[in-house]
Every structure is written in structure tokens, then in C-alpha cells.
Write a protein that holds these residues in place. Structure first.
Motif, PDB file in Angstrom:
ATOM      1  N   ASP A 185      42.671  38.168  37.368  1.00 30.85           N
ATOM      2  CA  ASP A 185      43.378  39.400  37.717  1.00 30.85           C
ATOM      3  C   ASP A 185      44.528  39.179  38.701  1.00 30.85           C
ATOM      4  O   ASP A 185      45.115  40.117  39.217  1.00 30.85           O
ATOM      5  N   GLN A 186      44.817  37.901  39.008  1.00 28.47           N
ATOM      6  CA  GLN A 186      45.985  37.613  39.837  1.00 28.47           C
ATOM      7  C   GLN A 186      46.811  36.535  39.146  1.00 28.47           C
ATOM      8  O   GLN A 186      46.514  35.349  39.283  1.00 28.47           O
ATOM      9  N   GLN A 220      51.304  40.505  36.661  1.00 24.95           N
ATOM     10  CA  GLN A 220      52.681  40.865  36.373  1.00 24.95           C
ATOM     11  C   GLN A 220      52.967  40.386  34.962  1.00 24.95           C
ATOM     12  O   GLN A 220      52.767  39.207  34.658  1.00 24.95           O
ATOM     13  N   ALA A 247      49.737  33.863  41.019  1.00 23.12           N
ATOM     14  CA  ALA A 247      50.331  34.978  41.754  1.00 23.12           C
ATOM     15  C   ALA A 247      49.332  35.423  42.806  1.00 23.12           C
ATOM     16  O   ALA A 247      48.149  35.159  42.688  1.00 23.12           O
ATOM     17  N   LYS A 248      49.857  36.082  43.835  1.00 17.35           N
ATOM     18  CA  LYS A 248      48.965  36.499  44.928  1.00 17.35           C
ATOM     19  C   LYS A 248      48.339  37.852  44.659  1.00 17.35           C
ATOM     20  O   LYS A 248      47.251  38.146  45.112  1.00 17.35           O
ATOM     21  N   GLN A 249      49.072  38.691  43.929  1.00 13.37           N
ATOM     22  CA  GLN A 249      48.580  40.050  43.739  1.00 13.37           C
ATOM     23  C   GLN A 249      48.762  40.546  42.327  1.00 13.37           C
ATOM     24  O   GLN A 249      49.866  40.523  41.804  1.00 13.37           O
ATOM     25  N   GLY A 250      47.680  40.994  41.717  1.00 21.56           N
ATOM     26  CA  GLY A 250      47.755  41.704  40.453  1.00 21.56           C
ATOM     27  C   GLY A 250      48.308  40.899  39.294  1.00 21.56           C
ATOM     28  O   GLY A 250      48.604  39.720  39.416  1.00 21.56           O
ATOM     29  N   ASP A 303      61.393  34.899  43.324  1.00 23.38           N
ATOM     30  CA  ASP A 303      60.421  34.372  44.284  1.00 23.38           C
ATOM     31  C   ASP A 303      61.146  33.768  45.479  1.00 23.38           C
ATOM     32  O   ASP A 303      60.715  33.924  46.619  1.00 23.38           O
ATOM     33  N   THR A 312      50.874  35.735  36.973  1.00 24.62           N
ATOM     34  CA  THR A 312      52.133  36.166  36.370  1.00 24.62           C
ATOM     35  C   THR A 312      52.146  35.675  34.933  1.00 24.62           C
ATOM     36  O   THR A 312      51.929  34.492  34.684  1.00 24.62           O
ATOM     37  N   GLN A 347      41.957  34.150  40.804  1.00 20.81           N
ATOM     38  CA  GLN A 347      43.260  33.495  40.684  1.00 20.81           C
ATOM     39  C   GLN A 347      43.143  32.318  39.726  1.00 20.81           C
ATOM     40  O   GLN A 347      42.059  31.761  39.557  1.00 20.81           O
TER      41      GLN A 347
END
Lengths: 353, 97
Positions: B58-59, B29, B24-27, A136, B61, B2
Motif C-alpha cells: 500500500d506504499q 500513486q 514510496a513513503k505514502q500511499g 522527487d 509508486t 512498502q
């Protein structure tokens, strides 16, 4: 039934028991500056009430960890129990990103419970777990243009930003296509990390081809290099500098394509002198090291040093600073003189980096 | 959706699983550490993702350190982590269970 309990080290009997246990496990450094920083200490007791493991947390770092494994239980059972108790403790305090500096023999045990090795030397290693992590951090950095081949890096505390720092940056830029200036993030200096970062940015705003960024927990931090902030034995300094440099090389320089590290020569500080020496030993050939002689005043004798600047702030001798400081830092000091002097009185030492 | 905060549930002891969720911002992980990742990695992942889906997350880690936990344990730890991450630990979502 084995139990994890808080150990209160202010109780002399508990403290003695804890220290004896650690002593038996090869941990002998109980100096005040080390133990005073511990936020919590946990002890693992077996069914008979014997201490069979302990670990402490200081900020986001796990320290003083030692375990007697139970020969009848699966390997690592107690270690895992203790580490997970420490993690829960940190999580309850809102800390989800943690570090551990430990001996090589524990590398596997920590990797087994989800830690990742950041840097390693013959004597020890640093591991990390949780977010935001080194990936990050790297992603948060501005990208150097793909066409740039010669990429340089400087790590500076800039406490505060002087003409000497500016000179070092200009010299580095003359050698490189792109320059990363990492400003130490640890907040233990006279000038706060935000102030230092802002002054470096202001003082280099007219220059192209560089990015001024915070060093985060990864560069010359309490984690990787505590001796930079506290006086320590030479052996410890050698070990820590090796760790810090290996972290820089593997996690920062290589992924970012940095192939030149620029440093100022160090006539005064023993610790920094060792650091520079170690860099020349460990960084090449991947990363070249360029040591640049310090900028001197018009007399050609006295070097421009931030230490001198802090002494002059303490004595209120601002007129003398014109030769040392770019206008942005001068203006800042004039505006905040009282705050700075109050901080100096309160205990930030002028001689600490 | 989120998550509101990082959250940790479970331990590293044998037969348990430790699940850490971070914003997390996207998806999604997903990262798994397990001695039996080869045999059960896909199943562990499916169990955790099903719980995340039930909470509409869905967003995020996800870091899972598995010490040989059975499915219901993984599910329970995942639910706790989600409840904590959404700051609704005091309002159990019964329909997810």
C-alpha cells in the motif's frame, strides 16, 4: 522471428556493421570519448538476420538509438521492442531511472512509451523515465519562505570552494531574499561531490537566507551538459548549453519561483563563456541574469580561480593558498594533501573544471 | 506494506504492458500511459490495484505503460512486478493467483 541480441563492439566486424547502420541514420559521432562510455549495445535482427535497429546504454542514459521500421508492422513496433529491451537491461542492473537525449523527431515515440520531456530546444531534447524523477528532486529541496520575492540561484562546481565562490554568494545574497546554491553533483572533479558540497556548506554556515543543495542529474551534469567535463566542438557546446539552460528555466526556476541567476564572469574558459552568453539569451525575462566580475587578489590583477588552487595543490605550494581560500577549505587541503595529490597523479586533470 | 526495491515487468510491445513499481513513503500513486486510457483506464487501474492489494502493498509508486494488453496479461505482469519488488521472485504466492 525478430530477435534482440547483444552487440559486442570490440569485435571489428560487428563494430563496422553497427557504425554503418548508424551512419545511415544520421548519427556520425563515433569519437572514442563517446563510444568508450557505452555499457551495453543491443541489436535488433529481423527474420533474415539483417540488423534493423540498435540502441546503447551508458550509465542511466540511452544513446545511439536508430531503428528501421517494418512497413508491414504497426508503426513503432521495433522502436518499442528495442526501448523495452534496453529498459529491461537497465532494470537487471538495478537502474530504474533513465534519460535519453535525442532529436526532436523522436519526442513522440519516447513519450508514447512513458518518457517525459524535461527540456527542449530546436535541435534536440532530454526525456526522463522512472524514479526518483524531477518531481522527487524538487520536493527534496528546502522550500524558500513564502514571503521571499526575489529568489536567486547559483550553480557552482566549487572544485574546491574558494573566496571567489564566497564573494559570489555574498553578492547574490545582497540582491535577493533567498538564494539556492546548487553544487554540481557529477563526480569527475579533483574534489568529490560530497567534499565539494560539504565545503560549500561549511564555508557559508554563517550566512542566512540560503540553501546549499546538490544539483542532482539536472544541473550541469554529464546528461545535460557533457561539454563542461570534456572538450567538445563549439556547436555541441552551444546546443548543450541551450538544453541545460532550458531545463533550469522550465523545471527548476519556474516551479521554485527563482527569478535571478547569478554567475561569475569568465575570463578564461571558452565553454563557460559561451554558457554565460547563452543564459543571457534564453533566461530573461522570466529569470534575470546577473554577471558579477570575478574577485581579484590584492594586486587587483589575478582573479581568484579554483584552477589556480588545483595547480598549487599539485605543486605543493600551500602557503600561496591563504589568499585564495576560506579557512574551511584550507584546513581540508592541509588534512588531505596526500590524497589529493595522489588523485592528481592518477589522472584528474587540474585544468578540467 | 512498502516494497523492498524498484521492479520492472513486461515490455512495450503490442498487446503487452510494462509495469514499474518504485518505493514510496505514502500511499499508492498511479500513473498510466495508454492509447485506450479513456476506454479502459479505470479497468487497467483496478486490475493492478487488486494485485497490489493481494500482496498487501500500500506504499508504492506505480507506472504503467499499456500497449493494449488484455486483463490476464496485466494481471500476470503486475504479479511479476510485485514478486520482484518484494524480492520473493523465487517463492511464488500461489494464493494470489
Amino acid at each position: 522471428m525478430e530477435q534482440v541480441r547483444d552487440l559486442f563492439l570490440t569485435t571489428p566486424a560487428v563494430r563496422r556493421q553497427w557504425q554503418t547502420f548508424l551512419d545511415d541514420h544520421g548519427i556520425h559521432d563515433f569519437s572514442e570519448q563517446e563510444t568508450a562510455g557505452l555499457d551495453a549495445t543491443l541489436g535488433l535482427y529481423d527474420g533474415q538476420g539483417q540488423l534493423v535497429g540498435t540502441g546503447s546504454v551508458a550509465g542511466q542514459t540511452i544513446k545511439y538509438l536508430a531503428v528501421n521500421e517494418d512497413p508491414d508492422a504497426p508503426a513503432g513496433a521495433r522502436f518499442n521492442q528495442l526501448v523495452s529491451a534496453l529498459e529491461s537491461h537497465l532494470a537487471a542492473a538495478g537502474i530504474f531511472h533513465l534519460f535519453v537525449v535525442t532529436k526532436i523527431q523522436y519526442q513522440q515515440s519516447f513519450e508514447h512509451v512513458g518518457f517525459q520531456t524535461l527540456a527542449k530546444t530546436d535541435q534536440g531534447l532530454i526525456l526522463e523515465k522512472g524514479r526518483p524523477d524531477i518531481n522527487d528532486y524538487r520536493q527534496s529541496l528546502p522550500k524558500a519562505p513564502a514571503t521571499t520575492k526575489r529568489r536567486a540561484a547559483i550553480v557552482m562546481n566549487a572544485n574546491p570552494f574558494t573566496k571567489g565562490h564566497r564573494y559570489l554568494i555574498e553578492r547574490a545574497l545582497s540582491q535577493a531574499d533567498f538564494l539556492y546554491v546548487f553544487v554540481v553533483s557529477e563526480d569527475v572533479s579533483l574534489f568529490t561531490s560530497e567534499e565539494r558540497l560539504a565545503l560549500v556548506k561549511a564555508g557559508t554556515a554563517d550566512l542566512d537566507g540560503l540553501a546549499v543543495v546538490p544539483g542532482g542529474p539536472y544541473m550541469v551534469s554529464y546528461l545535460s551538459f557533457p561539454a563542461y567535463f570534456i572538450a567538445d566542438q563549439e556547436q555541441a557546446v552551444t546546443f548543450q548549453t541551450a538544453l541545460d539552460i532550458s531545463l533550469f528555466k522550465d523545471q527548476i526556476a519556474q516551479p521554485l519561483g527563482i527569478n535571478l541567476r547569478v554567475v561569475g564572469s569568465e575570463p578564461h574558459s571558452r565553454t563557460t563563456a559561451i554558457y554565460n552568453q547563452q543564459m543571457k539569451k534564453y533566461l530573461p525575462p522570466t529569470v534575470q541574469v546577473l554577471e558579477i566580475p570575478r574577485l581579484t587578489l590584492a594586486d587587483g590583477q589575478s582573479v581568484v580561480s579554483a584552477t589556480t588552487v588545483r595547480q598549487k595543490i599539485a605543486s605543493g605550494d600551500l602557503a600561496a593558498l591563504v589568499d585564495y581560500l576560506p579557512s574551511c577549505t584550507q584546513a581540508f587541503i592541509h588534512q588531505h594533501l596526500q590524497t589529493l595529490q595522489a588523485r592528481l597523479k592518477k589522472g584528474s586533470k587540474t585544468d578540467a573544471n | 506494506m512498502q516494497i523492498k526495491q524498484s521492479a520492472l515487468a513486461g515490455t512495450l510491445e503490442s498487446s503487452d504492458v510494462q509495469i514499474m513499481l518504485s518505493p514510496a513513503k505514502q500511499g499508492i500513486q498511479f500513473d498510466l500511459v495508454s492509447d485506450v486510457a479513456k476506454q479502459f483506464g479505470d479497468q487497467i487501474k483496478a486490475t493492478v490495484l487488486a494485485v497490489l492489494a493481494a500482496y498487501d502493498i500500500d506504499q508504492v509508486t506505480v507506472k504503467v505503460v499499456d500497449k493494449g494488453a488484455l486483463d490476464p496479461v496485466i494481471k500476470a505482469r503486475a504479479i511479476t512486478a510485485c514478486q520482484r519488488a518484494l524480492a520473493i521472485a523465487d517463492q511464488p504466492q500461489w494464493e494470489v493467483l
